[in-house]
Write a protein that holds these residues in place. Structure first.
Motif, PDB file in Angstrom:
ATOM      1  N   ASN A  77       0.827  -1.210   0.000  1.00 52.06           N
ATOM      2  CA  ASN A  77       0.000   0.000   0.000  1.00 52.06           C
ATOM      3  C   ASN A  77       0.864   1.264   0.000  1.00 52.06           C
ATOM      4  O   ASN A  77       0.483   2.276  -0.592  1.00 52.06           O
ATOM      5  CB  ASN A  77      -0.986   0.002   1.161  1.00 52.06           C
ATOM      6  N   GLU A  78       2.044   1.215   0.609  1.00 49.33           N
ATOM      7  CA  GLU A  78       2.954   2.358   0.559  1.00 49.33           C
ATOM      8  C   GLU A  78       3.486   2.557  -0.860  1.00 49.33           C
ATOM      9  O   GLU A  78       3.582   3.683  -1.338  1.00 49.33           O
ATOM     10  CB  GLU A  78       4.132   2.150   1.509  1.00 49.33           C
ATOM     11  N   LEU A  79       3.815   1.465  -1.503  1.00 48.95           N
ATOM     12  CA  LEU A  79       4.339   1.542  -2.871  1.00 48.95           C
ATOM     13  C   LEU A  79       3.295   2.102  -3.826  1.00 48.95           C
ATOM     14  O   LEU A  79       3.616   2.869  -4.730  1.00 48.95           O
ATOM     15  CB  LEU A  79       4.807   0.168  -3.325  1.00 48.95           C
ATOM     16  N   ILE A  80       2.037   1.759  -3.598  1.00 41.60           N
ATOM     17  CA  ILE A  80       0.961   2.237  -4.459  1.00 41.60           C
ATOM     18  C   ILE A  80       0.573   3.676  -4.111  1.00 41.60           C
ATOM     19  O   ILE A  80       0.505   4.541  -4.981  1.00 41.60           O
ATOM     20  CB  ILE A  80      -0.273   1.307  -4.358  1.00 41.60           C
ATOM     21  N   ASN A  81       0.319   3.937  -2.824  1.00 46.69           N
ATOM     22  CA  ASN A  81      -0.245   5.226  -2.415  1.00 46.69           C
ATOM     23  C   ASN A  81       0.795   6.312  -2.122  1.00 46.69           C
ATOM     24  O   ASN A  81       0.459   7.494  -2.137  1.00 46.69           O
ATOM     25  CB  ASN A  81      -1.137   5.047  -1.174  1.00 46.69           C
ATOM     26  N   LYS A  82       2.018   5.917  -1.824  1.00 40.72           N
ATOM     27  CA  LYS A  82       3.061   6.892  -1.474  1.00 40.72           C
ATOM     28  C   LYS A  82       4.325   6.603  -2.274  1.00 40.72           C
ATOM     29  O   LYS A  82       5.436   6.642  -1.759  1.00 40.72           O
ATOM     30  CB  LYS A  82       3.351   6.828   0.022  1.00 40.72           C
ATOM     31  N   ASN A  83       4.141   6.302  -3.550  1.00 45.02           N
ATOM     32  CA  ASN A  83       5.238   5.864  -4.402  1.00 45.02           C
ATOM     33  C   ASN A  83       6.402   6.847  -4.416  1.00 45.02           C
ATOM     34  O   ASN A  83       7.562   6.448  -4.333  1.00 45.02           O
ATOM     35  CB  ASN A  83       4.725   5.610  -5.825  1.00 45.02           C
ATOM     36  N   LYS A  84       6.117   8.127  -4.513  1.00 41.55           N
ATOM     37  CA  LYS A  84       7.183   9.127  -4.587  1.00 41.55           C
ATOM     38  C   LYS A  84       8.035   9.117  -3.314  1.00 41.55           C
ATOM     39  O   LYS A  84       9.260   9.186  -3.377  1.00 41.55           O
ATOM     40  CB  LYS A  84       6.578  10.516  -4.821  1.00 41.55           C
ATOM     41  N   ILE A  85       7.385   9.003  -2.158  1.00 42.43           N
ATOM     42  CA  ILE A  85       8.121   8.960  -0.883  1.00 42.43           C
ATOM     43  C   ILE A  85       8.953   7.685  -0.812  1.00 42.43           C
ATOM     44  O   ILE A  85      10.116   7.714  -0.401  1.00 42.43           O
ATOM     45  CB  ILE A  85       7.152   9.073   0.314  1.00 42.43           C
ATOM     46  N   VAL A  86       8.387   6.552  -1.217  1.00 42.17           N
ATOM     47  CA  VAL A  86       9.118   5.274  -1.198  1.00 42.17           C
ATOM     48  C   VAL A  86      10.353   5.364  -2.084  1.00 42.17           C
ATOM     49  O   VAL A  86      11.463   5.004  -1.676  1.00 42.17           O
ATOM     50  CB  VAL A  86       8.205   4.103  -1.641  1.00 42.17           C
ATOM     51  N   ILE A  87      10.183   5.863  -3.296  1.00 33.27           N
ATOM     52  CA  ILE A  87      11.307   5.970  -4.234  1.00 33.27           C
ATOM     53  C   ILE A  87      12.373   6.921  -3.689  1.00 33.27           C
ATOM     54  O   ILE A  87      13.576   6.629  -3.762  1.00 33.27           O
ATOM     55  CB  ILE A  87      10.825   6.405  -5.633  1.00 33.27           C
ATOM     56  N   ASN A  88      11.957   8.048  -3.109  1.00 31.56           N
ATOM     57  CA  ASN A  88      12.938   8.991  -2.539  1.00 31.56           C
ATOM     58  C   ASN A  88      13.699   8.376  -1.375  1.00 31.56           C
ATOM     59  O   ASN A  88      14.898   8.608  -1.225  1.00 31.56           O
ATOM     60  CB  ASN A  88      12.254  10.299  -2.131  1.00 31.56           C
ATOM     61  N   ARG A  89      13.019   7.581  -0.548  1.00 32.18           N
ATOM     62  CA  ARG A  89      13.715   6.896   0.548  1.00 32.18           C
ATOM     63  C   ARG A  89      14.723   5.898   0.000  1.00 32.18           C
ATOM     64  O   ARG A  89      15.838   5.782   0.508  1.00 32.18           O
ATOM     65  CB  ARG A  89      12.704   6.194   1.462  1.00 32.18           C
ATOM     66  N   LEU A  90      14.326   5.161  -1.041  1.00 31.35           N
ATOM     67  CA  LEU A  90      15.248   4.201  -1.647  1.00 31.35           C
ATOM     68  C   LEU A  90      16.476   4.905  -2.225  1.00 31.35           C
ATOM     69  O   LEU A  90      17.591   4.391  -2.137  1.00 31.35           O
ATOM     70  CB  LEU A  90      14.541   3.381  -2.728  1.00 31.35           C
ATOM     71  N   LYS A  91      16.286   6.091  -2.806  1.00 30.68           N
ATOM     72  CA  LYS A  91      17.429   6.857  -3.320  1.00 30.68           C
ATOM     73  C   LYS A  91      18.422   7.143  -2.199  1.00 30.68           C
ATOM     74  O   LYS A  91      19.636   7.026  -2.392  1.00 30.68           O
ATOM     75  CB  LYS A  91      16.958   8.176  -3.938  1.00 30.68           C
ATOM     76  N   HIS A  92      17.908   7.501  -1.029  1.00 35.04           N
ATOM     77  CA  HIS A  92      18.793   7.763   0.115  1.00 35.04           C
ATOM     78  C   HIS A  92      19.495   6.486   0.558  1.00 35.04           C
ATOM     79  O   HIS A  92      20.700   6.472   0.768  1.00 35.04           O
ATOM     80  CB  HIS A  92      18.010   8.381   1.278  1.00 35.04           C
ATOM     81  N   TYR A  93      18.737   5.402   0.707  1.00 36.63           N
ATOM     82  CA  TYR A  93      19.316   4.128   1.144  1.00 36.63           C
ATOM     83  C   TYR A  93      20.396   3.630   0.193  1.00 36.63           C
ATOM     84  O   TYR A  93      21.395   3.060   0.620  1.00 36.63           O
ATOM     85  CB  TYR A  93      18.241   3.040   1.269  1.00 36.63           C
ATOM     86  N   LEU A  94      20.185   3.821  -1.099  1.00 36.69           N
ATOM     87  CA  LEU A  94      21.114   3.316  -2.102  1.00 36.69           C
ATOM     88  C   LEU A  94      22.259   4.278  -2.405  1.00 36.69           C
ATOM     89  O   LEU A  94      23.093   4.008  -3.262  1.00 36.69           O
ATOM     90  CB  LEU A  94      20.360   2.992  -3.402  1.00 36.69           C
ATOM     91  N   GLY A  95      22.297   5.403  -1.705  1.00 37.56           N
ATOM     92  CA  GLY A  95      23.384   6.365  -1.892  1.00 37.56           C
ATOM     93  C   GLY A  95      23.298   7.132  -3.201  1.00 37.56           C
ATOM     94  O   GLY A  95      24.319   7.561  -3.737  1.00 37.56           O
ATOM     95  N   LEU A  96      22.097   7.329  -3.702  1.00 41.94           N
ATOM     96  CA  LEU A  96      21.913   8.016  -4.976  1.00 41.94           C
ATOM     97  C   LEU A  96      21.731   9.528  -4.825  1.00 41.94           C
ATOM     98  O   LEU A  96      21.763  10.252  -5.806  1.00 41.94           O
ATOM     99  CB  LEU A  96      20.708   7.425  -5.725  1.00 41.94           C
ATOM    100  N   VAL A  97      21.516   9.993  -3.597  1.00 43.06           N
ATOM    101  CA  VAL A  97      21.375  11.430  -3.354  1.00 43.06           C
ATOM    102  C   VAL A  97      22.761  11.967  -3.026  1.00 43.06           C
ATOM    103  O   VAL A  97      23.351  11.612  -2.010  1.00 43.06           O
ATOM    104  CB  VAL A  97      20.382  11.712  -2.196  1.00 43.06           C
ATOM    105  N   LYS A  98      23.284  12.798  -3.893  1.00 41.52           N
ATOM    106  CA  LYS A  98      24.675  13.254  -3.768  1.00 41.52           C
ATOM    107  C   LYS A  98      24.821  14.630  -3.126  1.00 41.52           C
ATOM    108  O   LYS A  98      25.892  14.972  -2.642  1.00 41.52           O
ATOM    109  CB  LYS A  98      25.344  13.264  -5.149  1.00 41.52           C
ATOM    110  N   SER A  99      23.782  15.444  -3.120  1.00 40.65           N
ATOM    111  CA  SER A  99      23.876  16.791  -2.551  1.00 40.65           C
ATOM    112  C   SER A  99      23.725  16.732  -1.036  1.00 40.65           C
ATOM    113  O   SER A  99      22.808  16.079  -0.529  1.00 40.65           O
ATOM    114  CB  SER A  99      22.788  17.693  -3.130  1.00 40.65           C
ATOM    115  N   SER A 100      24.627  17.409  -0.332  1.00 39.66           N
ATOM    116  CA  SER A 100      24.591  17.394   1.130  1.00 39.66           C
ATOM    117  C   SER A 100      24.549  18.804   1.692  1.00 39.66           C
ATOM    118  O   SER A 100      25.120  19.734   1.134  1.00 39.66           O
ATOM    119  CB  SER A 100      25.820  16.675   1.687  1.00 39.66           C
TER     120      SER A 100
END
Length: 190
Positions: A77-100
Motif C-alpha cells: 500500500n505504501e508503494l501504491i499510495n506513497k510511491n514518490k516517498i518510497v522511491i525517494n527513501r530508496l534513493k537515500h538508502y542506495l546512496g543516490l542522493v549526492k547533494s549534502s
C-alpha cells in the motif's frame, strides 16, 4: 482468480521498482517476493497485504542468502499510495542522493502546526502526526530541510516523527534537532 489478482499486483510493484533501478543503472535479481541488489549489498522486500500468510511472514522476511545485506521492507500500500516517498527513501538508502547540507550551517526554529503537517505529508511515509505538541524545524538559508516532532507521554517524551527534504542529505540534522530538544526540555527519557 484471487491468485491471478495477487500475481498482477506483484508484477506491477516489481515493474515499478525495476524501472526505478534500471533508470539508475543498478542491476538486480528479481525473486518471488524481493529484489536482490548484489552491487549495493541490499535487498528490497515488498509485503503484499492480504496475500502473505501471517504465520509465515517472519520466515519470508529474510530472503535466502541475505545475511550481511541491508534489508528494506516496503508495504504494497505504501508503494501504491506513497510511491514518490518510497522511491525517494530508496534513493537515500542506495546512496543516490549526492547533494549534502551540513547541520552546523543550519538553524533550529519552532514551526507551526500547518507547516509541520504539510511537510510530513510531503516527506514522511506515515504523513502527519496527531499527538505531538513540539514541532522543531531545521532551516538552511531560511529553507525548511528537516523536522522533528515530539509528544509527551506521562513523564516521558516520545519522538513522533523525523524527516527531511528528499533531494538533500542533511548531515547531522537529526542530531542537531535532538540536541536542541534535550537542551531545551531536559527530558528524563525520550
Amino acid at each position: 482468480q484471487v491468485m491471478e489478482i495477487i500475481q498482477n499486483h506483484r508484477a506491477k510493484d516489481f515493474y515499478s521498482l525495476g524501472n526505478f533501478l534500471n533508470n539508475y543503472h543498478i542491476d538486480f535479481i528479481q525473486k518471488e517476493d524481493y529484489l536482490d541488489i548484489p552491487s549495493k549489498n541490499f535487498v528490497i522486500r515488498v509485503v503484499h497485504l492480504g496475500s502473505d500468510n501471517p504465520d509465515n511472514a517472519q520466515s519470508k522476511f529474510l530472503p535466502p542468502n541475505s545475511e550481511g545485506k541491508r534489508i528494506i521492507q516496503i508495504f504494497e500500500n505504501e508503494l501504491i499510495n506513497k510511491n514518490k516517498i518510497v522511491i525517494n527513501r530508496l534513493k537515500h538508502y542506495l546512496g543516490l542522493v549526492k547533494s549534502s547540507i551540513y547541520a552546523r550551517k543550519c538553524e533550529v526554529k519552532y514551526i507551526d502546526f500547518n507547516t509541520k503537517n504539510k511537510f510530513l505529508n510531503k516527506y514522511h511515509i506515515q504523513g502527519q502526526d496527531y499527538g505531538s505538541g513540539i514541532f522543531l524545524g531545521l532551516f538552511y538559508k531560511n529553507r525548511l530541510v528537516n523536522i522533528m516532532t515530539f509528544s509527551k507521554r506521562n513523564n516521558d517524551y516520545e519522538l513522533s516523527r523525523f524527516c527531511g527534504v528528499s533531494h538533500f542529505n542533511v548531515v547531522g540534522g537529526a542530531g542537531k534537532l535532538l540536541a536542541f530538544f534535550e537542551k531545551t526540555y531536559k527530558p528524563i527519557h525520550v
